[in-house]
Motif scaffolding. Structure first.
Motif, PDB file in Angstrom:
ATOM      1  N   LEU A   1       0.829  -1.207   0.000  1.00  0.00           N
ATOM      2  CA  LEU A   1       0.000   0.000   0.000  1.00  0.00           C
ATOM      3  C   LEU A   1       0.862   1.255   0.000  1.00  0.00           C
ATOM      4  O   LEU A   1       0.575   2.228  -0.704  1.00  0.00           O
ATOM      5  N   GLY A   2       1.952   1.233   0.793  1.00  0.00           N
ATOM      6  CA  GLY A   2       2.850   2.381   0.821  1.00  0.00           C
ATOM      7  C   GLY A   2       3.504   2.637  -0.520  1.00  0.00           C
ATOM      8  O   GLY A   2       3.629   3.797  -0.948  1.00  0.00           O
ATOM      9  N   VAL A   3       3.921   1.578  -1.206  1.00  0.00           N
ATOM     10  CA  VAL A   3       4.535   1.728  -2.528  1.00  0.00           C
ATOM     11  C   VAL A   3       3.532   2.312  -3.521  1.00  0.00           C
ATOM     12  O   VAL A   3       3.862   3.209  -4.311  1.00  0.00           O
ATOM     13  N   LEU A   4       2.276   1.828  -3.482  1.00  0.00           N
ATOM     14  CA  LEU A   4       1.255   2.336  -4.409  1.00  0.00           C
ATOM     15  C   LEU A   4       0.944   3.805  -4.134  1.00  0.00           C
ATOM     16  O   LEU A   4       0.820   4.610  -5.065  1.00  0.00           O
ATOM     17  N   ILE A   5       0.802   4.161  -2.861  1.00  0.00           N
ATOM     18  CA  ILE A   5       0.550   5.567  -2.513  1.00  0.00           C
ATOM     19  C   ILE A   5       1.718   6.443  -2.962  1.00  0.00           C
ATOM     20  O   ILE A   5       1.532   7.550  -3.482  1.00  0.00           O
ATOM     21  N   GLY A   6       2.941   5.941  -2.794  1.00  0.00           N
ATOM     22  CA  GLY A   6       4.101   6.718  -3.205  1.00  0.00           C
ATOM     23  C   GLY A   6       4.151   6.951  -4.694  1.00  0.00           C
ATOM     24  O   GLY A   6       4.349   8.083  -5.163  1.00  0.00           O
ATOM     25  N   VAL A   7       3.947   5.907  -5.489  1.00  0.00           N
ATOM     26  CA  VAL A   7       4.048   6.033  -6.944  1.00  0.00           C
ATOM     27  C   VAL A   7       2.910   6.862  -7.514  1.00  0.00           C
ATOM     28  O   VAL A   7       3.105   7.654  -8.452  1.00  0.00           O
ATOM     29  N   LEU A   8       1.705   6.702  -6.964  1.00  0.00           N
ATOM     30  CA  LEU A   8       0.539   7.358  -7.547  1.00  0.00           C
ATOM     31  C   LEU A   8       0.282   8.763  -6.999  1.00  0.00           C
ATOM     32  O   LEU A   8      -0.333   9.586  -7.680  1.00  0.00           O
TER      33      LEU A   8
END
Length: 546
Positions: free
Chosen positions: A522-529
């Motif tokens: 979830l953290g990776v997705l929030i960061g990229v998006l």
């Protein structure tokens, strides 16, 4: 600049501000973003907490109990659809050596996805040989051998058990609890239940109750004796109410509405219950004639010379109350009008009994009992959990301070370092807000995931800063955007690799590793998006002429 142009120009910054604002609402406003009726009884508790974050076992204390369902299964039975009921009746009628099965202990199930039938018995007092013989006794051409019977229950039964346990946890007002299944290397499945703030004996009691609720008619049998007949089962109650008390009649009760849905023959559980009451005499001479109950001692003996018409409330085979048919209810049933509004009260001796009955009616019965002889129990005391909370806060703060120090030593430029730090913290706030919004109980594994998110997030921001500041001058917006796109492709590829690598851990039932993987993904997705594009936008406005 018009509103549309403003949004087009600053949409990345607007997006991160909106997510951070939503996260703060979810974290600090009582009730959060999504209204949840199940929190109605917890309003005082929510107001006492500084945030809406819920803690799991490791940070709040509590108990985890793992136990396999009791049962055995015969799969791929070659029967026709109209033989399903016949097979069920044969399994119930078979004379087992040590078992006396009831309807709740037997299930013949059709699987539509692969067009097959399975039969299950939820008892540890039946042998494989007896199960096979009982199936063959149905006289429908089955030839099941002892080798065709396996220990365990079907996936549908396990899913039903998990759903029922989760409903029980919610109905009991236990926040932060959850249930799931885990598979062993030997192919056995365990149902795992975690409830913060609960002692092992309390949780074991919650899980050991089958939750099978019935109304049994205790009536004269016509030969001078008394007979029992089940006239209503828990699954036939469409709308169970909450535990209530009538101070005028000194009654603890649960109001219920019986299912009035008619089948193809025009019958419904409500009409059949009404007909049973009329046929057995409860609405005529049996009104008010139940004198067998000692409410304090819980005894239900009766005088054979005094015929009784009692409605017994039975939970898991134990009679918890007995009462007579009331005059108004009996008159309505006798006139045939009760079925138009099929409601009545299930009366019990105490408020605790009423609450227990309401929970069982709301959640339904466990389709199969759990085998506590094979249970695995894990307990964290509240005092220890408080230490874990403190240590988690200290480690998180230390990680943030370390990141801040490394950023400052690396760049020594507030225009680069300050937005980097704020963006990384925004990512953590959004994650915490998401956890609060969906009421995800945070545990030690999630704390590890948050620390990993901070580290990987700053790594990506460093890649962006280094790439756009390469070769010195970056005052041109065109040069900046070209370098940013190159950096974004790098961090995008790294994010995809991380998600692919952690996906199996997030899907499989691997205990604490699952929580770590979910938070990290979830953290990776929030960061990229969200956060990485916003950081690039901020950096562009600080370092270029734009």
């Amino acid at each position: 600049m018009g509103p549309k142009a403003f949004v087009m120009e600053y949409w990345r910054l607007i997006l991160i501000v909106a997510f951070v604002g939503g996260a703060l609402v979810a974290l600090f406003i009582p009730g959060g973003i999504v209204a949840d009726d199940s929190l109605a009884g917890e309003e005082a508790e929510v107001e006492d907490r500084a945030t809406n974050i819920e803690y799991g076992l490791g940070l709040d204390g509590g108990t985890r109990v793992s136990a396999p369902p009791v049962g055995m299964t015969a799969d791929n039975l070659e029967i026709e659809h109209d033989e399903q009921r016949q097979l069920t009746e044969a399994l119930l009628a078979y004379e087992y050596d040590d078992a006396d099965l009831e309807s709740a202990d037997v299930r013949v199930r059709f699987h539509e996805n692969d067009n097959r039938y399975t039969a299950e018995i939820f008892s540890d007092e039946v042998s494989h040989a007896e199960f096979a013989d009982a199936l063959n006794s149905a006289d429908i051409g089955l030839e099941v051998t002892e080798d065709g019977v396996e220990d365990g229950v079907t996936q549908q039964t396990r899913d039903s058990i998990i759903q029922t346990i989760e409903l029980r946890i919610n109905e009991a007002g236990l926040s932060g609890g959850n249930a799931y299944e885990e598979a062993t290397l030997g192919g056995q499945y365990y149902i795992v239940t975690e409830v913060p703030g609960m002692e092992p004996d309390e949780l074991r009691e919650l899980l050991s109750d089958r939750g099978d609720v019935r109304i049994v008619a205790f009536h004269p049998d016509g030969d001078g004796g008394q007979a029992n007949q089940t006239v209503l089962e828990g699954q036939e109650i469409a709308e169970p109410g909450v535990a209530s008390y009538d101070d005028q009649r000194d009654q603890h009760y649960v109001p219920v509405t019986v299912d009035g849905t008619e089948d193809e023959d025009g019958n419904s559980p409500a009409s059949e219950y009404q007909n049973s009451m009329n046929e057995l005499g409860f609405t005529g001479e049996g009104q008010g004639r139940c004198h067998i109950q000692d409410r304090q001692a819980g005894e239900f003996d009766f005088d054979p010379d005094d015929p009784q018409w009692c409605l017994l409330t039975v939970v898991d085979g134990d009679v918890v109350d007995a009462h007579s048919m009331g005059g108004d209810l009996g008159d309505n049933m006798a006139a045939g009008t009760w079925v138009n509004d099929p409601t009545f009260r299930m009366i019990v001796p105490t408020q605790q009994d009423a609450h227990h009955l309401a929970v069982n009616l709301q959640s339904g019965a466990l389709e199969a009992p759990l085998d506590f002889s094979q249970e695995q129990t894990f307990t964290v005391q509240p005092s220890q959990a408080e230490q874990f909370q403190l240590y988690s806060l200290l480690i998180g703060g230390l990680a943030v301070l370390t990141v801040c120090g490394m950023i400052f030593l690396r760049y020594r430029n507030p225009k680069v370092a300050a937005p980097m730090f704020l963006t990384a913290m925004a990512e953590v706030v959004i994650l915490l807000g998401f956890a609060a919004a969906i009421r995800m109980p945070l545990d030690l594994s999630h704390v590890a995931g948050f620390i990993a998110v901070v580290g990987t997030g700053v790594d990506d921001l460093v890649i962006i800063a280094d790439e756009v500041m390469d070769d010195g001058d970056v005052s041109s917006s065109r040069v900046f955007e070209s370098r940013f796109r190159k950096a974004f492709w790098i961090i995008g590829a790294a994010a995809a690799t991380t998600i692919i690598a952690l996906s199996p851990l997030a899907v499989l039932s691997l205990g604490d590793l699952r929580g770590f993987a979910i938070i990290t993904i979830l953290g990776v997705l929030i960061g990229v998006l969200i956060t990485r594009p916003a950081y690039g936008d901020i950096l562009q406005r600080l370092l270029t002429d734009k």
